[in-house]
Design an enzyme around this catalytic site. Structure first.
Site, mmCIF file in Angstrom:
data_model
loop_
_atom_site.group_PDB
_atom_site.id
_atom_site.type_symbol
_atom_site.label_atom_id
_atom_site.label_comp_id
_atom_site.label_asym_id
_atom_site.label_seq_id
_atom_site.Cartn_x
_atom_site.Cartn_y
_atom_site.Cartn_z
ATOM 1 N N ASP A 1 -22.891 10.406 -19.459
ATOM 2 C CA ASP A 1 -22.556 9.131 -20.103
ATOM 3 C C ASP A 1 -21.945 8.204 -19.050
ATOM 4 O O ASP A 1 -21.105 8.612 -18.246
ATOM 5 C CB ASP A 1 -21.566 9.357 -21.254
ATOM 6 C CG ASP A 1 -21.460 8.144 -22.164
ATOM 7 O OD1 ASP A 1 -21.823 8.271 -23.344
ATOM 8 O OD2 ASP A 1 -21.020 7.071 -21.698
ATOM 9 N N ASN A 22 -23.019 9.938 -33.444
ATOM 10 C CA ASN A 22 -22.665 8.722 -34.160
ATOM 11 C C ASN A 22 -23.940 8.182 -34.811
ATOM 12 O O ASN A 22 -24.930 7.949 -34.113
ATOM 13 C CB ASN A 22 -22.087 7.684 -33.201
ATOM 14 C CG ASN A 22 -20.783 8.158 -32.578
ATOM 15 O OD1 ASN A 22 -19.985 8.824 -33.237
ATOM 16 N ND2 ASN A 22 -20.563 7.833 -31.314
ATOM 17 N N GLY A 32 -20.604 4.278 -35.905
ATOM 18 C CA GLY A 32 -20.276 3.683 -34.603
ATOM 19 C C GLY A 32 -21.382 3.823 -33.571
ATOM 20 O O GLY A 32 -21.124 3.757 -32.367
ATOM 21 N N HIS A 71 -28.928 10.565 -30.053
ATOM 22 C CA HIS A 71 -28.262 11.271 -28.950
ATOM 23 C C HIS A 71 -27.065 12.031 -29.479
ATOM 24 O O HIS A 71 -26.432 11.625 -30.462
ATOM 25 C CB HIS A 71 -27.842 10.299 -27.846
ATOM 26 C CG HIS A 71 -26.995 9.163 -28.325
ATOM 27 N ND1 HIS A 71 -27.532 8.050 -28.926
ATOM 28 C CD2 HIS A 71 -25.661 8.972 -28.313
ATOM 29 C CE1 HIS A 71 -26.556 7.216 -29.261
ATOM 30 N NE2 HIS A 71 -25.408 7.759 -28.901
HETATM 31 P P1 AMP Z 1 -23.052 5.723 -29.227
HETATM 32 O O1 AMP Z 1 -21.901 4.760 -29.308
HETATM 33 O O2 AMP Z 1 -22.826 7.013 -29.931
HETATM 34 O O3 AMP Z 1 -24.354 5.053 -29.613
HETATM 35 O O4 AMP Z 1 -23.141 6.135 -27.698
HETATM 36 C C1 AMP Z 1 -23.874 5.450 -26.743
HETATM 37 C C2 AMP Z 1 -23.379 5.937 -25.432
HETATM 38 O O5 AMP Z 1 -24.328 5.572 -24.448
HETATM 39 C C3 AMP Z 1 -22.029 5.343 -24.992
HETATM 40 O O6 AMP Z 1 -21.084 6.401 -24.828
HETATM 41 C C4 AMP Z 1 -22.371 4.651 -23.676
HETATM 42 O O7 AMP Z 1 -21.343 4.791 -22.714
HETATM 43 C C5 AMP Z 1 -23.639 5.354 -23.253
HETATM 44 N N1 AMP Z 1 -24.523 4.586 -22.378
HETATM 45 C C6 AMP Z 1 -24.946 3.312 -22.536
HETATM 46 N N2 AMP Z 1 -25.766 2.952 -21.533
HETATM 47 C C7 AMP Z 1 -25.874 4.040 -20.721
HETATM 48 C C8 AMP Z 1 -26.574 4.307 -19.498
HETATM 49 N N3 AMP Z 1 -27.337 3.392 -18.916
HETATM 50 N N4 AMP Z 1 -26.434 5.526 -18.935
HETATM 51 C C9 AMP Z 1 -25.656 6.463 -19.525
HETATM 52 N N5 AMP Z 1 -24.977 6.272 -20.663
HETATM 53 C C10 AMP Z 1 -25.077 5.080 -21.249
#
Ligand code: AMP
Ligand code: ZN
Length: 115
Positions: A30, A88, A94, A101
């Site tokens: 992440d 989430n 959220g 994922h």
């Molecule tokens: P969610 O809020 O459960 O949808 O989680 C999305 C996650 O994706 C967040 O923890 C972000 O930090 C992560 N994220 C967004 N863009 C990227 C990226 N380019 N590479 C890795 N993680 C990412």
């Protein structure tokens, strides 16, 4: 999906730190880590959220995701201390990235309830 950030990671169009990959599943770090180990485990195929998981996905992809989680927990050696898996889903969950994922968080004491 062309405008999906995680599909772009799968395609190699956006760089990521990959920890696991097979034909159907990928795990990468992440970008905004919330713990010493914070990985995202995703299906390579675009599934928007848990709401969209089909019966076929439940048989094929979802078990593969959880196999990858167990494999990573063994390889990265945090089985004994434990870890947290988070999905989430949708607005109340959220979810910010609309590609299914599972967060795998490890390496520190987690608390409950989450915010
Ligand atoms: P969610 O809020 O459960 O949808 O989680 C999305 C996650 O994706 C967040 O923890 C972000 O930090 C992560 N994220 C967004 N863009 C990227 C990226 N380019 N590479 C890795 N993680 C990412
Ligand atoms: Zn996608």
């Amino acid at each position: 999906m062309s405008d999906c950030i995680f599909c772009k990671i799968v395609q190699g169009e956006i760089p990521s730190k990959i920890h696991y990959e097979d034909d159907n599943v990928m795990a990468f770090e992440d970008i905004n880590s919330q713990s010493p180990i914070h990985l995202l485990i995703i299906p390579k195929k675009h599934i928007p959220s848990m709401v969209d998981v089909t019966e076929e996905d439940r048989k094929e992809i979802i078990p593969e995701i959880f196999k990858a989680i167990q494999k990573l927990s063994e390889e990265l050696n945090f089985n004994n201390e434990g870890y947290r898996i988070v999905n989430n889903c949708g607005d109340h969950g959220g979810q910010t990235v609309k590609h299914l994922h599972f967060h795998l968080l490890a390496g520190r004491q987690m608390t409950w309830p989450p915010g």
